[in-house]
Design an enzyme around this catalytic site. Structure first.
Site, short mmCIF file in Angstrom:
data_model
loop_
_atom_site.label_atom_id
_atom_site.label_comp_id
_atom_site.label_asym_id
_atom_site.label_seq_id
_atom_site.Cartn_x
_atom_site.Cartn_y
_atom_site.Cartn_z
N ARG A 247 0.79 -1.22 0.00
CA ARG A 247 0.00 0.00 0.00
C ARG A 247 0.83 1.28 0.00
O ARG A 247 0.62 2.15 -0.83
CB ARG A 247 -0.96 0.00 1.21
CG ARG A 247 -1.97 -1.10 1.16
CD ARG A 247 -2.76 -1.23 2.47
NE ARG A 247 -3.71 -0.17 2.64
CZ ARG A 247 -4.54 -0.09 3.70
NH1 ARG A 247 -4.51 -1.02 4.64
NH2 ARG A 247 -5.38 0.91 3.80
N HIS B 83 -7.94 -4.47 -7.33
CA HIS B 83 -7.64 -3.81 -6.06
C HIS B 83 -8.86 -3.86 -5.15
O HIS B 83 -9.74 -2.99 -5.22
CB HIS B 83 -7.24 -2.35 -6.32
CG HIS B 83 -6.53 -1.70 -5.18
ND1 HIS B 83 -5.26 -2.03 -4.81
CD2 HIS B 83 -6.94 -0.72 -4.32
CE1 HIS B 83 -4.88 -1.28 -3.78
NE2 HIS B 83 -5.88 -0.47 -3.46
N TYR C 239 -18.32 12.79 -12.03
CA TYR C 239 -18.30 14.02 -12.83
C TYR C 239 -17.03 14.16 -13.67
O TYR C 239 -17.00 14.98 -14.59
CB TYR C 239 -18.41 15.25 -11.92
CG TYR C 239 -19.69 15.29 -11.12
CD1 TYR C 239 -20.94 15.28 -11.75
CD2 TYR C 239 -19.66 15.34 -9.73
CE1 TYR C 239 -22.12 15.31 -11.01
CE2 TYR C 239 -20.84 15.38 -8.99
CZ TYR C 239 -22.06 15.36 -9.64
OH TYR C 239 -23.22 15.40 -8.91
#
Length: 861
Positions: A53, A99, A142
C-alpha cells in the site's frame, strides 16, 4: 524484514499482561495467547501496509494501487488517442478486478496521477475538475480520464514477457508484479507515503536530467555520485519556485535523507500610482494561494507582519499563479519579503526520505542506488523482451521455411490433402512426405488458397531474409552486454526527447555557503553564483539575496533630490546637492525638473491639464550619484507612480511641504501654451486630497512649464515664432488654486508658447537659451533642424504681457521653433534612443541663425 522483526522483538519485551482470548476455528472454540496473537497480527498488518500500500517500488516508482490503475486503463484501451471515460468506470474496473479496497482510495490515487502541480510528468490525462492545491477534486461520476502519453512508456512492451505476472486477489485474472517502466519514474515524479514504522517523501526531478544520469551510469557503471550529480543538480518541482540550500540535497543524494528549503518566486513591481507590491508567480511545492493568504492574515493580525496593505489572488488558468501583496509606502519591499518568507508558507521546508521497496524489502537509497536499481530493471526488461522477440522471429522463420517447401510442390500437397481422410491424417502425411515439423504441417493446412500465388513466393522470400536479419540483430544484443546497454540508452534518450521539458526550479546555494559558484554542478544552466534554472535571472537572484533579515523594515528618512527626465523617468538621489549635468559619452537622459525633498516626504507632479498630483518620494527608485552626474536608466516611469489619464503628460515637479510641516517656501509658477502665467499661493492645498487643479485653463490651452519662483527670480517665455520675453517674477501676483492666471507674453496670431524657465537673479550669467528651428508640419523625428545656444543675459528685461524680442533667425525651409529650453547651463540634448546629441557652441547673437543638428532631438534639459 529486519524492521518488522525488530517490531516483533519489541512486542516480546513489552510488559504485556498474561492473558488469553477465545476464537472459533473450524467450528471449534480454542484458547489463544493474546500477546502472541497481537504480535502476529501486527506484523502481518505492517507487512501488508509496507509492501502492498504505502511504499513505491524502486523499479517503476509506483505503489500497487497506482500500478493497477495504469495497467487496467491500458487494458481498457484508454490511450491518448481515445476518448475520455468516466473515472467511476475506471475505479470500478480497478476495484472489481485488481484492487479489493475502497473506491475512495482508488479515486484519490487516480486524481494524484493527473494533477500537474503534484506530478512533474502526469501519467493520467484528466478531463474535468481534478482539484487544486486548495480544493479537492469533483466526484468520480463528474470527471473523466484516459492515459497520458508518458504512461504508455511505463506500460510499453508489457505483453512481450518483460515482467512477471501473478494472480489477482481472487485468482481469476493476472496482474503485473512490476511495470516495464521506460524511464525512472520514481525520481521523475517522486513519491510520498506513510507506512508502519517508516515513511517515504521523495521530490520530483527533471526527466532530461535524470535520463542523462541513467545513460551515464549505463555507459560508466563505476561512475561516482559526483559524476551523476553533474547531471542531476537537484529536484525540479512542478510549480517551479526556488530551492535555497543545496547541501541538504547533496546529503540526501549520498544517504537517502536530507532537507532543503523551497521559496516562492517574487518580483517587486509597481501595482498602482504611488504603490509598490510583491508579485509571486511561483509558489513552493504543494503550497496553494489560499493557504498563503490565510497565514498572511493570521500574521498581520498577530503583528508578526508589518507593512502590508492587501493581498489579491489573481491566479487563473490563462496567466498562471499571480499573488499580489501591496506594500505600505515607507516600508522596504525587500524587508517585507524577508518577513513573508519567515512567517508564511512562501518559504517551506521539504524533508527527503528516499524509502522504497527493493526486491520486496524497504530500503533507504541515495541517488546512485536509485539509478542502479532502475538500470538493472531496465536491462532485465530489455533482455526478456529481446528473448521474447527472438523466439517469435524464430517461430515465424520456421513456418516460412515450411511454407516455401509446400509452395514449390503445391500440386502434390493439394493432392495429398484431398486424398486424406481427415486433417490429422493429412498432417501426418505432410510431415512424412515433405519432412516437415508438426507446426509447419498445421500451418500449411490452415493456409488460404489466395496465398498460393507467384507473388506470395516473392513476399515469403523477402520475409525470410528480413527475419534472418532481425534474428541476427537480436542474437547480437543477447550476446553482447555493451550492445544491450546501448539499446537501453537509446530508448531512454528517445523518451527524454519526447517527454522532456526544461527545468522549472531555480537552485540557489544558501547565504554564506562560500564559493557557491564553484560548486554549481556541471551540465546545469548556471544563472548566477550557485544558481541553476531558466528563471534564475540576475534580477531574481539579487532580489533573493537582498531579502535578508538584516534589511531594515522601513525606509529611513533623509534629504534627497527628486529628478524628472525628458522621457518621463523619475528617480531620487541621496542628498540635496543639485545635479549639474547628466550623461557623458554613454546613453543618458536630460533632466526636466529636480527638486529638493525628503525620502519620506512628497512632491507634486504638475500635468499639462493644470492638475497637481501627489507623488510619494519613497515610491521612486533610488539611483546612485556618479561624480555630480546622474544616469536615470534605473528610474521608474512617472506614469506608474501618479494617477493620470493616458492623455495627460507630467511637465514638471514642484516641492510641497511635508505633512504637518507647513507649505513650501516659494510659490508654484505655471506657464501655458496660450501665454498665460500664474503663481499659486503657498499652502493653498486641499486637505487629504491626492490631486487638485492649480490653474483654471481656457478651452484648448495646456500647461507647458511648472516649477517654483520667488519674487527675485526671472521668468522667461519662448514662443513658436522665435520670440523670447524675460521679466521679473515679482510682476506675477500669487493667486488661489481656482484662478486662471494672467497674461505673460503677447503672442502673434498662430503662435504659442513652447517653453518657459525660471532663473534666479544671481545665476542669470550662467543661464542659456537653447532654440531649435524646423519646418511647420514636418513629421516628428524626420529632420534635425538647426539649433542655437545663447546666454540669457543677452536678452533685455521687458514688462509682463509684452511681445519680447527675437531669439532665432530662421533659415530657408524653417518657419517655427520646434523645441526650446531656458535654464542654468550647461544644456544637454538627447535623441529618441537616449543617446547624446551635440549642441553647438554658445552664440553671443541673440537673433542669429542656428547650426545644423546631427539628428532629431527628443528632449533638452
Amino acid at each position: 524484514m529486519s524492521l518488522l522483526a525488530a517490531a516483533g522483538a519489541g512486542a516480546d519485551n513489552a510488559a504485556m499482561p498474561k492473558s488469553s482470548q477465545t476464537a472459533v476455528i473450524d467450528g471449534e472454540i480454542v484458547d489463544l495467547d493474546l500477546s502472541a496473537e497481537m504480535r502476529t497480527s501486527f506484523l502481518e498488518y505492517a507487512y501488508s501496509v509496507i509492501y502492498s500500500r504505502a511504499l513505491p517500488d524502486a523499479r517503476d516508482g509506483l505503489k500497487p494501487v497506482q500500478r493497477r490503475i495504469l495497467f487496467q486503463m491500458d487494458r481498457m484501451g484508454l490511450r491518448p488517442d481515445r476518448p475520455h471515460v468516466k473515472c467511476s468506470r475506471v475505479v470500478g474496473d480497478v476495484m472489481g478486478k485488481l484492487h479489493p479496497h475502497g473506491d475512495v482510495a482508488i479515486y484519490e490515487a487516480l486524481v494524484r496521477l493527473a494533477q500537474p502541480f503534484t506530478m512533474r510528468l502526469p501519467l493520467v490525462d484528466g478531463h474535468g475538475n481534478f482539484g487544486s492545491l486548495d480544493d479537492g477534486p469533483a466526484a468520480a461520476r463528474y470527471t473523466e480520464a484516459r492515459l497520458a502519453a508518458p504512461a504508455l512508456a511505463l506500460t510499453a512492451d508489457i505483453d512481450e514477457d518483460t515482467v512477471d505476472f501473478s494472480p489477482n486477489y481472487d485468482y481469476t485474472l493476472t496482474e503485473p508484479e512490476i511495470l516495464p517502466a521506460a524511464f525512472p519514474n520514481l525520481l521523475v515524479n517522486g513519491a510520498s507515503g506513510i507506512a508502519v514504522g517508516m515513511a517515504t517523501n521523495m521530490p520530483p526531478h527533471n526527466l532530461i536530467e535524470v535520463v542523462g544520469a541513467a545513460r551515464h551510469l549505463l555507459e560508466h557503471p563505476e561512475a561516482s555520485l559526483e559524476d551523476l550529480m553533474a547531471f542531476v543538480p537537484g529536484p525540479d518541482l512542478p510549480a517551479g519556485g526556488m530551492i535555497v540550500g543545496l547541501e541538504g540535497i547533496r546529503e540526501a543524494y549520498r544517504t537517502g535523507r536530507g532537507k532543503f528549503l523551497t521559496r516562492a518566486t517574487a518580483q517587486i513591481e509597481s501595482i498602482g500610482p504611488r504603490r509598490k507590491g510583491i508579485v509571486f508567480t511561483e509558489l513552493p511545492y504543494m503550497v496553494g494561494p489560499e493557504k498563503v493568504i490565510a497565514r498572511i492574515k493570521e500574521a498581520v493580525t498577530s503583528k508578526k507582519l508589518q507593512g502590508i496593505t492587501d493581498v489579491n489572488d489573481l491566479t487563473d488558468r490563462k496567466n498562471g499563479t499571480r499573488l499580489v501583496i501591496g506594500i505600505k509606502n515607507g516600508y522596504n519591499p525587500e524587508a517585507v519579503l524577508a518577513q513573508l518568507y519567515r512567517h508564511t508558507p512562501l518559504e517551506d521546508s521539504f524533508g527527503i526520505n528516499n524509502v522504497c521497496l527493493v526486491e520486496g524489502q524497504p530500503r533507504t537509497l541515495g541517488l546512485r542506488e536509485l539509478l542502479e536499481v532502475f538500470v538493472r530493471h531496465r536491462l532485465t526488461v530489455v533482455t526478456r523482451r529481446t528473448r521474447f522477440r527472438l523466439g517469435k522471429r524464430r517461430e515465424r522463420a520456421h513456418l516460412v521455411d515450411g511454407l516455401l517447401i509446400a509452395i514449390l510442390d503445391i500440386d502434390e500437397v493439394i493432392a495429398l490433402i484431398r486424398s486424406s481422410e481427415d486433417a490429422a491424417t493429412a498432417r501426418e502425411r505432410l510431415q512424412q512426405v515433405f519432412d516437415l515439423t508438426e507446426p509447419q504441417a498445421s500451418y500449411i493446412l490452415e493456409l488460404q488458397l489466395r496465398r498460393l500465388t507467384k507473388f506470395s513466393v516473392i513476399e515469403l522470400e523477402k520475409e525470410r531474409e528480413e527475419l534472418a536479419r532481425e534474428i541476427e540483430a537480436l542474437e547480437a544484443i543477447l550476446a553482447d552486454e555493451v550492445l544491450l546497454r546501448r539499446v537501453v540508452s537509446r530508448e531512454l534518450a528517445a523518451v527524454a526527447e519526447e517527454f522532456g521539458t526544461p527545468r522549472r526550479t531555480v537552485l540557489l546555494e544558501a547565504p554564506g555557503a562560500g564559493a557557491a559558484g564553484d560548486q554549481a554542478p556541471a551540465g546545469s544552466q548556471a544563472a548566477g553564483p550557485g544558481a541553476t534554472g531558466p528563471g534564475a535571472s540576475a534580477a531574481a537572484l539579487s532580489l533573493t539575496a537582498s531579502a535578508s533579515r538584516d534589511t531594515p523594515l522601513t525606509i529611513p528618512d533623509g534629504p534627497c533630490r527628486v529628478l524628472l527626465s525628458t522621457t518621463g523617468l523619475v528617480a531620487r538621489l541621496a542628498g540635496q546637492d543639485p545635479v549639474a549635468r547628466t550623461g557623458g559619452r554613454q546613453a543618458h537622459d536630460a533632466l526636466v525638473s529636480q527638486v529638493a525633498a525628503t525620502v519620506r516626504g512628497r512632491v507634486g507632479a504638475v500635468t499639462d491639464t493644470g492638475r497637481l498630483v501627489l507623488l510619494e518620494v519613497v515610491s521612486t527608485a533610488e539611483i546612485p550619484r556618479l561624480e555630480g552626474a546622474a544616469s536615470l536608466a534605473g528610474g521608474t516611469p512617472v506614469r506608474q507612480l501618479v494617477d493620470i489619464t493616458p492623455e495627460e503628460r507630467v511637465v514638471g515637479l514642484v516641492p510641497l511641504g511635508a505633512p504637518g510641516q507647513g507649505p513650501a517656501a516659494a510659490p508654484i509658477v505655471l506657464a501655458t501654451a496660450a501665454g498665460v502665467v500664474k503663481r499659486v499661493k503657498p499652502g493653498d492645498e486641499p486637505r487629504n486630497a491626492q490631486a487638485w487643479e492649480v490653474i483654471s485653463l481656457a478651452e484648448g490651452d495646456r500647461v507647458v512649464h511648472a516649477s517654483t519662483a520667488s519674487d527675485s527670480d526671472f521668468l522667461a517665455l519662448i514662443s513658436s515664432d522665435a520670440q523670447l520675453l524675460r521679466f521679473s517674477a515679482a510682476r506675477v501676483r500669487p493667486q488661489g488654486r481656482g484662478a486662471g492666471g494672467m497674461a505673460g507674453i503677447s503672442l502673434r496670431e498662430g503662435a504659442r508658447v513652447i517653453a518657459a524657465g525660471v532663473v534666479p537673479e544671481e545665476l542669470v550669467a550662467e543661464a542659456v537659451v537653447v532654440s531649435v528651428a524646423g519646418a511647420r508640419g514636418a513629421l516628428p523625428g524626420t529632420g534635425g533642424g538647426s539649433a542655437k545656444v545663447t546666454p540669457l543675459d543677452r536678452y533685455p528685461v521687458k514688462g509682463r504681457a509684452t511681445g519680447g524680442v527675437r531669439t532665432h533667425r530662421f533659415l530657408r525651409g524653417e518657419d517655427e521653433l520646434v523645441a526650446a529650453w531656458v535654464g542654468v547651463g550647461p544644456a544637454r540634448a538627447v535623441g529618441s534612443g537616449g543617446q547624446a546629441v551635440a549642441l553647438p557652441e554658445p552664440d553671443e547673437r541673440r537673433d542669429g541663425s542656428g547650426a545644423p543638428l546631427p539628428g532629431p532631438l527628443a528632449g533638452i534639459g
